[in-house]
Scaffold this motif. Structure first.
Motif, PDB file in Angstrom:
ATOM      1  N   PRO A 342     -22.084  -0.998  -7.972  1.00  0.00           N
ATOM      2  CA  PRO A 342     -23.206  -1.205  -6.724  1.00  0.00           C
ATOM      3  C   PRO A 342     -22.701  -0.232  -5.602  1.00  0.00           C
ATOM      4  O   PRO A 342     -21.546  -0.616  -5.139  1.00  0.00           O
ATOM      5  N   PRO A 343     -23.503   0.016  -4.835  1.00  0.00           N
ATOM      6  CA  PRO A 343     -23.309   0.699  -3.633  1.00  0.00           C
ATOM      7  C   PRO A 343     -22.283   0.046  -2.628  1.00  0.00           C
ATOM      8  O   PRO A 343     -22.523  -1.428  -2.611  1.00  0.00           O
ATOM      9  N   GLY A 344     -21.442   0.407  -2.056  1.00  0.00           N
ATOM     10  CA  GLY A 344     -20.573  -0.186  -1.123  1.00  0.00           C
ATOM     11  C   GLY A 344     -19.574  -0.947  -1.594  1.00  0.00           C
ATOM     12  O   GLY A 344     -18.835  -1.822  -1.040  1.00  0.00           O
ATOM     13  N   SER A 345     -19.381  -0.927  -2.898  1.00  0.00           N
ATOM     14  CA  SER A 345     -18.312  -2.034  -3.616  1.00  0.00           C
ATOM     15  C   SER A 345     -17.125  -1.052  -3.804  1.00  0.00           C
ATOM     16  O   SER A 345     -16.209  -2.005  -4.274  1.00  0.00           O
ATOM     17  N   GLY A 346     -17.042  -0.074  -3.290  1.00  0.00           N
ATOM     18  CA  GLY A 346     -15.826   0.630  -3.616  1.00  0.00           C
ATOM     19  C   GLY A 346     -15.470   1.130  -5.200  1.00  0.00           C
ATOM     20  O   GLY A 346     -14.572   0.879  -5.613  1.00  0.00           O
ATOM     21  N   ALA A 347     -16.466   1.912  -5.600  1.00  0.00           N
ATOM     22  CA  ALA A 347     -16.342   2.048  -7.088  1.00  0.00           C
ATOM     23  C   ALA A 347     -15.115   2.868  -7.501  1.00  0.00           C
ATOM     24  O   ALA A 347     -14.637   2.571  -8.471  1.00  0.00           O
ATOM     25  N   GLY A 348     -14.539   3.779  -6.410  1.00  0.00           N
ATOM     26  CA  GLY A 348     -13.400   4.400  -6.968  1.00  0.00           C
ATOM     27  C   GLY A 348     -12.132   3.600  -7.153  1.00  0.00           C
ATOM     28  O   GLY A 348     -11.509   3.926  -8.145  1.00  0.00           O
ATOM     29  N   THR A 349     -11.918   2.571  -6.580  1.00  0.00           N
ATOM     30  CA  THR A 349     -10.888   1.535  -6.693  1.00  0.00           C
ATOM     31  C   THR A 349     -11.033   0.973  -8.109  1.00  0.00           C
ATOM     32  O   THR A 349      -9.832   0.875  -9.007  1.00  0.00           O
ATOM     33  N   ALA A 350     -12.156   0.468  -8.303  1.00  0.00           N
ATOM     34  CA  ALA A 350     -12.423  -0.393  -9.671  1.00  0.00           C
ATOM     35  C   ALA A 350     -12.428   0.709 -10.867  1.00  0.00           C
ATOM     36  O   ALA A 350     -11.589   0.187 -11.775  1.00  0.00           O
ATOM     37  N   PHE A 351     -12.776   1.579 -10.545  1.00  0.00           N
ATOM     38  CA  PHE A 351     -12.757   2.895 -11.640  1.00  0.00           C
ATOM     39  C   PHE A 351     -11.099   3.445 -12.097  1.00  0.00           C
ATOM     40  O   PHE A 351     -10.764   3.227 -13.222  1.00  0.00           O
ATOM     41  N   ALA A 352     -10.416   3.555 -11.038  1.00  0.00           N
ATOM     42  CA  ALA A 352      -9.206   4.071 -11.369  1.00  0.00           C
ATOM     43  C   ALA A 352      -8.336   2.823 -11.701  1.00  0.00           C
ATOM     44  O   ALA A 352      -7.386   3.050 -12.629  1.00  0.00           O
ATOM     45  N   VAL A 363      -5.096   7.981 -12.041  1.00  0.00           N
ATOM     46  CA  VAL A 363      -5.761   8.852 -10.737  1.00  0.00           C
ATOM     47  C   VAL A 363      -5.471   8.274  -9.552  1.00  0.00           C
ATOM     48  O   VAL A 363      -5.302   6.972  -9.543  1.00  0.00           O
ATOM     49  N   VAL A 364      -5.825   8.854  -8.433  1.00  0.00           N
ATOM     50  CA  VAL A 364      -5.785   8.010  -6.956  1.00  0.00           C
ATOM     51  C   VAL A 364      -7.205   7.445  -6.633  1.00  0.00           C
ATOM     52  O   VAL A 364      -7.872   8.602  -6.567  1.00  0.00           O
ATOM     53  N   PRO A 365      -7.423   6.351  -6.528  1.00  0.00           N
ATOM     54  CA  PRO A 365      -8.535   6.069  -5.872  1.00  0.00           C
ATOM     55  C   PRO A 365      -9.007   6.677  -4.637  1.00  0.00           C
ATOM     56  O   PRO A 365      -8.149   6.687  -3.626  1.00  0.00           O
ATOM     57  N   GLY A 366     -10.061   6.920  -4.290  1.00  0.00           N
ATOM     58  CA  GLY A 366     -10.756   7.699  -3.194  1.00  0.00           C
ATOM     59  C   GLY A 366     -10.514   7.022  -1.931  1.00  0.00           C
ATOM     60  O   GLY A 366     -10.393   7.433  -0.879  1.00  0.00           O
ATOM     61  N   ALA A 367     -10.378   5.655  -1.989  1.00  0.00           N
ATOM     62  CA  ALA A 367     -10.171   4.975  -0.757  1.00  0.00           C
ATOM     63  C   ALA A 367      -8.993   5.342   0.113  1.00  0.00           C
ATOM     64  O   ALA A 367      -8.865   5.112   1.247  1.00  0.00           O
ATOM     65  N   ALA A 368      -7.967   5.732  -0.634  1.00  0.00           N
ATOM     66  CA  ALA A 368      -6.831   6.217  -0.021  1.00  0.00           C
ATOM     67  C   ALA A 368      -7.289   7.478   0.819  1.00  0.00           C
ATOM     68  O   ALA A 368      -6.383   7.643   1.815  1.00  0.00           O
ATOM     69  N   ASP A 373     -15.980   5.860  -2.894  1.00  0.00           N
ATOM     70  CA  ASP A 373     -16.932   6.087  -4.168  1.00  0.00           C
ATOM     71  C   ASP A 373     -16.238   7.049  -5.228  1.00  0.00           C
ATOM     72  O   ASP A 373     -16.544   7.375  -6.111  1.00  0.00           O
ATOM     73  N   TRP A 374     -15.023   7.864  -4.510  1.00  0.00           N
ATOM     74  CA  TRP A 374     -14.576   8.907  -5.362  1.00  0.00           C
ATOM     75  C   TRP A 374     -13.158   8.758  -6.005  1.00  0.00           C
ATOM     76  O   TRP A 374     -12.342   7.772  -5.471  1.00  0.00           O
ATOM     77  N   ILE A 375     -12.663   9.555  -6.997  1.00  0.00           N
ATOM     78  CA  ILE A 375     -11.249   9.536  -7.341  1.00  0.00           C
ATOM     79  C   ILE A 375     -10.775  10.852  -7.274  1.00  0.00           C
ATOM     80  O   ILE A 375     -11.478  11.653  -7.134  1.00  0.00           O
ATOM     81  N   ARG A 376      -9.484  10.837  -7.214  1.00  0.00           N
ATOM     82  CA  ARG A 376      -8.749  12.090  -7.074  1.00  0.00           C
ATOM     83  C   ARG A 376      -7.627  12.261  -8.430  1.00  0.00           C
ATOM     84  O   ARG A 376      -6.934  11.245  -8.629  1.00  0.00           O
TER      85      ARG A 376
END
Ligand code: GLU
Length: 415
Positions: A342-352, A363-368, A373-376
């Motif tokens: 869901p929007p605003g839930s910090g998708a990148g961290t959950a995904f990583a 991979v590194v969560p985009g929050a870093a 919402d992104w990953i590196r």
């Protein structure tokens, strides 16, 4: 009797977060140590060994006794060759001299010391975002405020002068540029970078340019700030050996700054670490002096990064697939996984987290990088690992977006 004291961090570090890029590598290492077959696409660390001619030069230097302190700012021949190479790029009227160069323990130290000596309480520093995790922390350790400025994702998140101006206040003191960019791999054209250099000149902002990925670019060398500036009185150029020469563990970086700033950087360093490791300085000297040998090695490594990038981008072209910044430099893929949660839930961290714990890919969560919402994904890894890692990213992204119904049949993402 045991006396237990409760540790209360000082004001200096009460807001400090540990480096997320380093944390991911450590977690991947820990899982590997437990025997799990982890594909590590977390760390931004070349998977190549330092070229043999550099290692041999270091051995020779060690045999010859390079074991003692050097000048805090680094050995003179190393600063000379750094200055000489900088002047090949720079056409201003105040050529770089060895007195303007400070050799540091990795470019990280040059960046930290620059932030610490240039900025202070209440100062605002513009940080084109997403950016490497440590810029924000370094600015804040200097008690200044990092102001994230986001460019358009469709333009590789690159910022324009207008973007910077929108975030400017009377407290703006500086800007930190990084091209090629970690985490996006975006490369500013000379025109795009020139516009930012000119703005910083006009506004008398400090411009810190982190050029550590400058040699890792796929369409010729990336433009450096020195090639575009008319004067250096507000510029600090940061570079180092880690990435292009595959010398992460040697910890050699440097800052090129106006002489007065260089003196303060040196004074600060004289109270903290003193000189960068002596033998590593000699290794760097050999690498920079033997330029043709360096060119050959860098060309070989960059060609390999390019092969991996192309293979990864080819997979990411299949549909449906997440949006990705086209990387023209560095060795990162920056991938939008926003549609998986869901929007605003910090998708990148959950995904990583899921990708690592359930699918064995770090991979590194985009929050870093202040882009949650992104990953590196780092493709400084064997081609087969990069390909397998991207396949698993795609599979997880497809299953999560299918569950949520967040991808339209044409592959575009919504919600
Ligand atoms: N700069 C690299 C990265 O972003 C190495 C780790 C670090 O120093 O942050 O992964």
């Amino acid at each position: 009797m045991t006396i237990s004291a409760t540790y209360v961090p000082s004001d200096n570090v009460s807001q400090l977060r540990e480096s997320a890029t380093i944390a991911v590598s450590q977690r991947a290492r820990a899982l590997k140590a437990q025997g799990r077959p982890i594909i590590d696409l977390g760390a931004g660390e070349p998977d190549f060994d330092t070229p043999p001619f550099i290692r041999r030069a270091a051995s020779r230097a060690l045999e010859e006794g390079a074991t003692r302190y050097t000048a805090v700012e680094g050995i003179l021949p190393l600063r000379e060759v750094i200055a000489e190479r900088a002047n090949r790029e720079y056409a201003g009227s105040d050529p770089v001299t060895p007195q303007d160069v400070v050799v540091t323990t990795g470019s990280k130290q040059a960046l930290f010391n620059a932030c610490f000596t240039l900025f202070g309480s209440e100062d605002e520093v513009l940080v084109p975002t997403p950016a490497w995790t440590s810029y924000y922390e370094m600015v804040e350790l200097a008690r200044a405020n990092a102001v994230p400025v986001r460019g358009a994702p469709s333009h590789g998140f690159k910022v324009t002068a207008e973007d910077l101006l929108r975030h400017t206040t009377e407290r703006t003191r500086g800007v930190i540029l990084n091209s090629p960019c970690n985490p996006t791999g975006a490369v500013y054209t000379a025109a795009e970078l020139g516009e930012l250099v000119q703005l910083a000149e006009e506004r008398q902002w400090w411009l810190i340019s982190d050029e550590i990925y400058g040699r890792i670019a796929y369409d010729g060398a990336a433009a450096g700030v020195l090639s575009l500036a008319r004067a250096r009185d507000h510029l600090v150029i940061v570079d180092g050996m880690a990435k292009a020469w595959a010398m992460t563990g040697w910890r050699i970086g440097w800052a090129i700054a106006p002489a007065a700033v260089a003196r303060t950087l040196t004074a600060l360093q004289s109270h903290t670490t003193s000189n960068a490791t002596t033998v590593a300085q000699h290794a760097a000297l050999a690498a920079l002096r033997e330029w043709e040998a360096s060119e050959r090695e860098i060309t070989r490594m960059v060609a390999e990064y390019r092969r991996r990038r192309d293979a990864a981008m080819e997979l990411l072209r299949s549909r449906p697939a997440p949006a990705v910044v086209r990387p023209d430099g560095a060795f990162y893929l920056f991938i939008d996984v926003g549609a998986t949660a869901p929007p605003g839930s910090g998708a990148g961290t959950a995904f990583a987290t899921r990708l690592l714990e359930e699918h064995g890919v770090a991979v590194v969560p985009g929050a870093a990088f202040r882009t949650p919402d992104w990953i590196r994904l780092s493709y400084a890894a064997a081609l087969a690992d990069v390909v397998e890692g991207v396949r698993r990213v795609l599979a997880l992204w497809r299953s999560l977006t299918a569950e949520r119904g967040s991808v339209r049949p044409d592959g575009a993402t919504g919600g």
